[in-house]
Design an enzyme around this catalytic site. Structure first.
Site, PDB file in Angstrom:
ATOM      1  N   HIS A 178      85.962 -46.186 -63.859  1.00 43.63           N
ATOM      2  CA  HIS A 178      86.086 -46.517 -65.280  1.00 43.63           C
ATOM      3  C   HIS A 178      87.518 -46.898 -65.661  1.00 43.63           C
ATOM      4  CE1 HIS A 178      87.238 -42.156 -65.810  1.00 43.63           C
ATOM      5  NE2 HIS A 178      88.036 -42.691 -66.719  1.00 43.63           N
TER       6      HIS A 178
ATOM      7  N   ASP B 140      81.875 -42.924 -59.829  1.00 47.28           N
ATOM      8  CA  ASP B 140      83.091 -43.209 -60.587  1.00 47.28           C
ATOM      9  C   ASP B 140      84.326 -43.231 -59.687  1.00 47.28           C
ATOM     10  OD1 ASP B 140      84.468 -43.945 -62.838  1.00 47.28           O
ATOM     11  OD2 ASP B 140      84.789 -41.904 -63.552  1.00 47.28           O
TER      12      ASP B 140
ATOM     13  N   GLY C 126      94.477 -40.789 -69.795  1.00 45.00           N
ATOM     14  CA  GLY C 126      95.557 -41.294 -68.964  1.00 45.00           C
ATOM     15  C   GLY C 126      95.646 -40.558 -67.646  1.00 45.00           C
ATOM     16  N   ASN C 127      95.073 -39.326 -67.600  1.00 47.77           N
ATOM     17  CA  ASN C 127      95.028 -38.564 -66.355  1.00 47.77           C
ATOM     18  C   ASN C 127      93.924 -39.048 -65.423  1.00 47.77           C
ATOM     19  OD1 ASN C 127      96.368 -35.916 -67.974  1.00 47.77           O
ATOM     20  ND2 ASN C 127      96.843 -36.098 -65.812  1.00 47.77           N
ATOM     21  N   SER C 128      92.970 -39.799 -65.941  1.00 51.99           N
ATOM     22  CA  SER C 128      91.833 -40.241 -65.130  1.00 51.99           C
ATOM     23  C   SER C 128      92.314 -40.966 -63.877  1.00 51.99           C
ATOM     24  CB  SER C 128      90.928 -41.167 -65.939  1.00 51.99           C
ATOM     25  OG  SER C 128      90.268 -40.459 -66.958  1.00 51.99           O
TER      26      SER C 128
ATOM     27  N   GLY D  37      62.044 -45.230 -54.572  1.00 47.09           N
ATOM     28  CA  GLY D  37      61.325 -45.962 -55.603  1.00 47.09           C
ATOM     29  C   GLY D  37      60.346 -45.142 -56.411  1.00 47.09           C
ATOM     30  N   VAL D  38      60.806 -44.018 -56.944  1.00 46.45           N
ATOM     31  CA  VAL D  38      59.951 -43.190 -57.791  1.00 46.45           C
ATOM     32  C   VAL D  38      60.672 -42.882 -59.098  1.00 46.45           C
ATOM     33  CG1 VAL D  38      58.761 -42.137 -55.837  1.00 46.45           C
ATOM     34  CG2 VAL D  38      60.801 -41.015 -56.795  1.00 46.45           C
TER      35      VAL D  38
END
Length: 395
Positions: A134, A164, A237-239, A295-296
Site C-alpha cells: 500500500h 501487503d 509514515g511508519n508503514s 474455487g469454492v
C-alpha cells in the site's frame, strides 16, 4: 599638624565621593558589568558533582541494536500524477469548469500530483528493499532516501497485495549494510521490540514496546494474515519500516495500526519476517506469488447454521455455500451445501484456515477433501489450481 590632617582627610573624602559616583553611574548605565563580575565570583567559588563518563551505555539501553539496524531503514516518497477529472454523465467535458473553459477551451484542468510517504528496509547488498504494497501501489515515481541523506530512484520488482508486501530495487554505490533477518521462532509475547520508520515525515524515529500477541488474524486488513501485534508506537509514515528485536534483527515489517483518530493507540501490526521473506523470494524467482486455489465460496459454521443443516453441535469445518463450476473442487466432485471438515487430513477450523492451507499447496498437486454430505462423510480428491490474481480497484 592639624592642617596636614585636614588636607589628607579632604583628599580621602574626595576620592571616596568619586568612587561612589562611578559605582552609581555604572550601576545605572551598565548594570550587567556588576552582575557579570558577581556571577563570575560565584562560579569561582561554587563546586558541582559531575558523573565521570566511562564510555559504557546506560543500563537497559538498546543503542547497539538501533545502531546496527537503523542505517538499513530507508524513507520512501511516492508520487502519482492524477488523471484529468471525468465529465459528469450526460454532459460534455466543458461542463467541468466553465470559467476554465472560457480561457483555455475544451481541455480539462490537470489535478495536482498526489504524494505520500512511507518506510522500507534494505535486506540485501544488491539493493533489494522490503516495504508494504500500500506504500507504493499505483505510484508513478518512487524515491528512496538513504540514511546518509542520498536520494535515489527505485523500481518495483513485484508486489503482493494479499499480504501487503512489495519488493523494490535501488542502484547506488556504497549502500548501507543490509539488516539481518531474525527468526520468528525466537519471538515471544512479552519480548521488547523497537519500531523504526519515518512517522509523519518528521525523520527517522525509533519507538519501543513489547510483543503483545503473535499470529493475529481476522483483523480484516489483508487476505492472508499472521500478524505480530505490538504496542510500540506506529504512526502514519511508519508503514513498511522495521520491527526489530533487542539484538537489531528484523522480525517484522510494520504495516498497520488500530486507531480511532489516525494516531497510535498501542495496537500495531507487523508482518512477520518469515512471511515477508517467503513472499520476497517468490517475487524474485517468479515475478509474483503463486498460491493454491480450489474455487469454492466457503462460509463459517455458526451454531444456528449447524443446527439448520442437522450437524452435530461439535462439527468443525466450513460450509461450501458455492462451488465454481469447472473449478478444481467442482471437478473433484464437491457440491454446494457440502461441509468441508479437513484438507489432506488436517482439520479445517474456519474460512481463513482453509484459505491458508489451500494457498500453501502448489498448483497441480492433488489434495484430499474430507466432506460431510447429508450426514455422511465422503472423501474426494481435487487437483489444486492456481489462485487468480486479486482484482485491482478502479476509481
Amino acid at each position: 599638624m592639624n592642617s596636614s590632617i585636614q588636607k589628607y582627610w579632604l583628599i580621602f573624602a574626595q576620592a571616596v565621593t568619586v568612587m561612589l559616583a562611578a559605582v552609581f553611574i555604572v550601576a545605572t548605565l551598565k548594570p550587567e558589568w556588576l552582575s557579570e563580575s558577581r556571577v563570575g565570583s560565584l562560579a569561582s567559588t561554587t563546586s558541582f558533582m559531575e558523573s565521570a563518563y566511562d564510555g559504557q551505555l546506560s543500563p537497559g539501553s538498546y543503542h547497539e541494536a538501533v545502531k546496527r539496524s537503523m542505517p538499513a531503514v530507508v524513507n520512501i516518497f511516492t508520487s502519482k500524477a492524477n488523471s484529468k477529472p471525468k465529465a459528469r454523465k450526460g454532459s460534455s467535458p466543458n461542463s467541468i469548469d466553465p470559467l476554465f473553459n472560457f480561457f483555455f477551451g475544451d481541455q480539462a484542468p490537470e489535478k495536482e500530483p498526489s504524494s505520500s510517504l512511507g518506510s522500507g528496509v534494505l535486506v540485501s547488498p544488491e539493493g533489494y528493499i522490503l516495504t508494504n504494497h500500500h506504500v507504493i501501489s499505483d505510484a508513478d515515481e518512487i524515491d528512496v532516501a538513504l540514511s546518509d541523506a542520498r536520494k535515489v530512484k527505485a523500481k518495483v520488482i513485484g508486489s503482493d497485495p494479499e499480504t501487503d508486501i512489495a519488493v523494490l530495487k535501488i542502484e547506488a554505490k556504497q549502500l548501507p549494510t543490509p539488516i539481518t533477518l531474525g527468526k520468528v521462532e525466537s519471538v515471544h509475547v512479552g519480548d521488547v521490540v523497537l519500531a523504526i520508520g519515518n512517522p509523519f515525515g518528521v525523520g527517522q524515529t525509533v519507538t519501543s514496546g513489547i510483543v503483545s500477541a503473535l499470529g493475529r488474524d481476522h483483523v480484516g486488513i489483508n487476505t492472508f494474515e499472521n500478524f505480530i501485534q505490538t504496542d510500540a508506537a506506529i504512526n502514519p509514515g511508519n508503514s513498511g519500516g522495521a520491527l526489530i528485536d533487542t539484538r537489531g534483527n528484523l522480525i517484522g515489517i510494520n504495516t498497520a495500526i488500530y486507531s480511532n483518530n489516525g494516531g497510535s493507540m498501542g495496537i500495531g501490526f507487523a508482518i512477520p519476517v518469515n512471511l515477508a521473506k517467503q513472499v520476497m523470494e517468490s517475487i524474485l524467482a517468479n515475478g509474483s506469488v503463486t498460491r493454491g486455489w480450489i474455487g469454492v465460496e466457503p462460509q463459517n459454521l455458526s451454531k444456528e447454521l449447524s443446527e439448520s443443516l442437522g450437524l452435530p453441535g461439535n462439527t468443525v469445518g466450513v460450509l461450501l455455500s458455492g462451488v465454481l463450476e469447472g473449478g478444481p473442487a467442482s471437478r473433484g466432485g464437491a457440491l454446494p451445501g457440502d461441509v468441508l471438515t479437513a484438507l489432506d487430513n488436517k482439520p479445517i477450523k474456519d474460512v481463513r484456515d482453509l484459505l491458508n492451507q489451500v494457498a500453501q499447496i502448489n498448483p497441480g498437486n492433488q489434495a484430499k477433501l474430507t466432506i460431510l454430505r447429508k450426514g455422511k462423510q465422503v472423501e474426494l480428491t481435487a487437483q489444486i489450481g492456481k489462485r487468480p490474481k486479486p482484482k485491482q480497484q478502479t476509481n
